[in-house]
Design a protein around this motif. Structure first.
Motif, PDB file in Angstrom:
ATOM      1  N   ARG A 189       0.929  -1.158   0.064  1.00  0.00           N
ATOM      2  CA  ARG A 189       0.074   0.045   0.076  1.00  0.00           C
ATOM      3  C   ARG A 189       0.791   1.270  -0.048  1.00  0.00           C
ATOM      4  O   ARG A 189       0.702   2.087  -0.751  1.00  0.00           O
ATOM      5  N   ILE A 190       1.972   1.505   0.992  1.00  0.00           N
ATOM      6  CA  ILE A 190       2.615   2.433   1.005  1.00  0.00           C
ATOM      7  C   ILE A 190       3.724   2.657  -0.076  1.00  0.00           C
ATOM      8  O   ILE A 190       4.009   3.868  -0.709  1.00  0.00           O
ATOM      9  N   ALA A 233       0.044   9.093  -0.429  1.00  0.00           N
ATOM     10  CA  ALA A 233       0.742   8.507   0.449  1.00  0.00           C
ATOM     11  C   ALA A 233       0.480   8.841   1.952  1.00  0.00           C
ATOM     12  O   ALA A 233       0.656   7.870   2.784  1.00  0.00           O
ATOM     13  N   ALA A 257      -2.664   7.042   3.150  1.00  0.00           N
ATOM     14  CA  ALA A 257      -2.445   5.577   3.446  1.00  0.00           C
ATOM     15  C   ALA A 257      -1.650   5.519   4.951  1.00  0.00           C
ATOM     16  O   ALA A 257      -2.194   4.874   5.738  1.00  0.00           O
ATOM     17  N   MET A 258      -0.714   6.417   5.196  1.00  0.00           N
ATOM     18  CA  MET A 258      -0.083   6.369   6.522  1.00  0.00           C
ATOM     19  C   MET A 258      -1.024   6.801   7.691  1.00  0.00           C
ATOM     20  O   MET A 258      -1.033   6.370   8.774  1.00  0.00           O
ATOM     21  N   THR A 297       1.097   1.048   7.870  1.00  0.00           N
ATOM     22  CA  THR A 297       2.044   1.163   6.510  1.00  0.00           C
ATOM     23  C   THR A 297       3.067   1.655   6.940  1.00  0.00           C
ATOM     24  O   THR A 297       4.196   1.656   6.335  1.00  0.00           O
ATOM     25  N   TYR A 301       6.879   0.337   6.108  1.00  0.00           N
ATOM     26  CA  TYR A 301       7.759   1.001   5.307  1.00  0.00           C
ATOM     27  C   TYR A 301       9.310   1.099   5.969  1.00  0.00           C
ATOM     28  O   TYR A 301      10.203   0.660   5.422  1.00  0.00           O
TER      29      TYR A 301
END
Length: 544
Positions: free
Chosen positions: A373-374, A433, A436-437, A443, A447
């Motif tokens: 996802r990230i 981005a 998502a976080m 995520t 990362y």
């Protein structure tokens, strides 16, 4: 008529090479669990590098599709005519499963193999890969409605390209398109005004317009429309089950900067018939499954374009002589070529890692799902953003020869901005981005878990990882800083992958120039001491 002079010092055509013979690609193929696909990939790479297929690509760009709204008798037909080689390119892509083979395979690494084939075949004509990509991405969205999936999935993943306007169940294979954005909304699809009214038989009547409908001669489309319970996703076939044509009116084809071989259209839904995909009111959540996969394809396409640019520039420099020696032996040209090669290798390595994450995420690995996802959001922003600059510099390596159409470089240059715009332009990608976080904190953990696998490999990388943590700990003006933050995240991810899996010379030069600031603002400003020979050797075209 006698010749006025002898023609010398001209570069021979780059043909008869294996596009798949690229170490960064092959290493990624094996590392991510798809090594068994190498023989097929090499066969596809040799075909992609042939003079015949390169001519196909040239012709479909030179003779773009044409819209025929009516036949000679005045009947509405809404058909698009393509150059015959468009169908040749599509046939090869479908036969090799670039459109949807992973969905019919239980083999590990299926999505990695498909990504590698897209990377290779995408260096012919990128335009035809638009419907190929959408067909790949449509399947998981359709699976939210098992009845529709049972009807269409096998045909969407069939290895047969069966062009023609017929009822879908009568065909041997299907291609899917996508129709989301509208005049007033663009990326803000929630502003869509197209209406979907439920019918007694379970279908919906759809009325409205779409500003961009990709590949309008596809067999089925996923589209968004406002239903009674909110924005929803629908499947619309071009031909209805009774054999009549669905009311999808093609208004015009877009006159685009690049991607000219592919038809992009404006359409009107004039009481068209569609079937609900997923739940009413959850259209964005349904179609986002399609978008996430096409965003990965944008990243792959940009990486492929970079490799193509480096290959063309290297081939020219290896044969063209200037000031008493070949261009490739000129120190400054070596700096430029090595810098371009570093960018392409970092992008390729990242694309293959993300394809591996897709495979493992679909297999149930939650950590890989979070990283996917990230990772896709960050990489889609940065790799696609770098492609136009990369193409411009690669073109310049050919000098004036690169500016003329016969070189093929203008086509690459026109194509380069597209992946950065498609499926969310730069700001949308950067903000995605951040989204998502914010919505999925795991995520962020995914990362850092990924990039810290290279902890201790290079002090400059460790410092950059610490800087990412600092940037993410400060939420003041985070949207204003989104591009800066996501760029750094992407560079750190690329450097981590290079130090773990890449060539040592490439990893060192990348870290010095991209993270440690030991470079200028243009390509060709690498620091002294870089092993340009080792870097360029990995990027040279491979001839059988």
């Amino acid at each position: 008529m006698p010749s006025t002079h002898e023609v010398t010092n001209q570069v021979p055509p780059l043909a008869g090479h294996d596009i798949a013979g690229y170490p960064a690609l092959l290493e990624g193929l094996h590392r991510e669990g798809a090594g068994a696909a190498e023989p097929e990939l090499r066969e596809l790479g040799t075909r992609a590098g042939s003079a015949e297929v390169q001519d196909w690509a040239r012709l479909v760009e030179a003779y773009p599709p044409k819209l025929r709204t009516h036949d000679r008798y005045g009947h509405r037909i809404d058909e698009v005519e393509f150059h015959p080689h468009w169908h040749d390119l599509m046939t090869v892509a479908v036969e090799h499963g670039i459109h949807a083979a992973p969905w019919r395979s239980a083999e590990p690494g299926a999505h990695v193999a498909r990504a590698a084939k897209m990377f290779v075949w995408g260096q012919t004509d990128p335009g035809h890969l638009c419907p190929i990509s959408m067909t790949y991405a449509a399947v998981p969205a359709l699976r939210t409605s098992p009845e529709l999936a049972s009807k269409f999935e096998a045909l969407l993943s069939s290895p047969v390209y069966d062009f023609g306007l017929r009822e879908p169940s009568t065909k041997r294979g299907l291609i899917a398109g996508m129709s989301m954005t509208e005049k007033q909304g663009g990326s803000d699809v929630r502003a869509n005004t197209t209406r979907a009214t439920p019918n007694a038989d379970g279908t919906y009547t759809i009325v409205g317009h779409k500003w961009f409908t990709s590949a309008p001669m596809s067999d089925v489309f996923l589209t968004l429309a406002q239903a009674p319970n909110g924005l929803s996703c629908f499947l619309l076939p071009r031909v209805l089950p009774d054999g009549s044509r669905n009311a999808l009116r093609l208004q015009r084809l877009k006159d685009k900067l690049g991607n000219r071989s592919n038809a992009s259209s404006e359409i009107e839904y004039d009481d068209a018939i569609g079937w609900l995909v997923g739940e009413e009111g959850r259209g964005v959540q349904t179609i986002i499954q399609m978008v996430n996969l096409t965003r990965l394809d944008c990243t792959i396409a940009s990486s492929a374009g970079m490799h193509l640019g480096v290959t063309q520039a290297l081939h020219h420099a290896m044969h063209r002589k200037t000031f008493g020696t070949t261009l490739i032996d000129q120190p400054l040209m070596r700096n430029v070529l090595a810098d371009l090669a570093i960018e392409a290798e970092a992008a390729t390595l990242t694309s293959m890692r993300l394809a591996g994450a897709v495979d493992r995420a679909l297999g149930g690995d939650e950590q890989e799902a979070a990283f996917r996802r990230i990772g896709i959001a960050v990489s889609k922003y940065w790799i696609c953003k770098r492609a136009p600059m990369h193409a411009g510099e690669a073109l310049e390596c050919l000098g004036g020869n690169g500016y003329v159409e016969e070189s093929g470089m203008p086509r690459l240059y026109r194509e380069a901005p597209l992946p950065s715009i498609w499926e969310g332009s730069g700001n949308v990608a950067a903000l995605d981005a951040l989204r998502a976080m914010a919505k999925q904190p795991d995520t962020v953990q995914a990362y850092f878990r990924e990039v810290e696998l290279a902890a201790g490999a290079d002090a400059r990388l460790d410092t950059a990882v610490a800087q990412v943590r600092k940037e993410l700990s400060d939420l003041d003006d985070i949207q204003y800083r989104a591009r800066r933050v996501v760029e750094l995240m992407a560079l750190v991810l690329q450097a981590s992958l290079l130090h773990r899996h890449g060539n040592a010379a490439v990893a060192d030069a990348f870290t010095a120039s991209r993270l440690d600031g030991d470079s200028g603002h243009a390509f060709g400003t690498l620091p002294a001491g870089v092993d340009t020979e080792a870097i360029l050797e990995r990027a040279r075209p491979v001839f059988s």
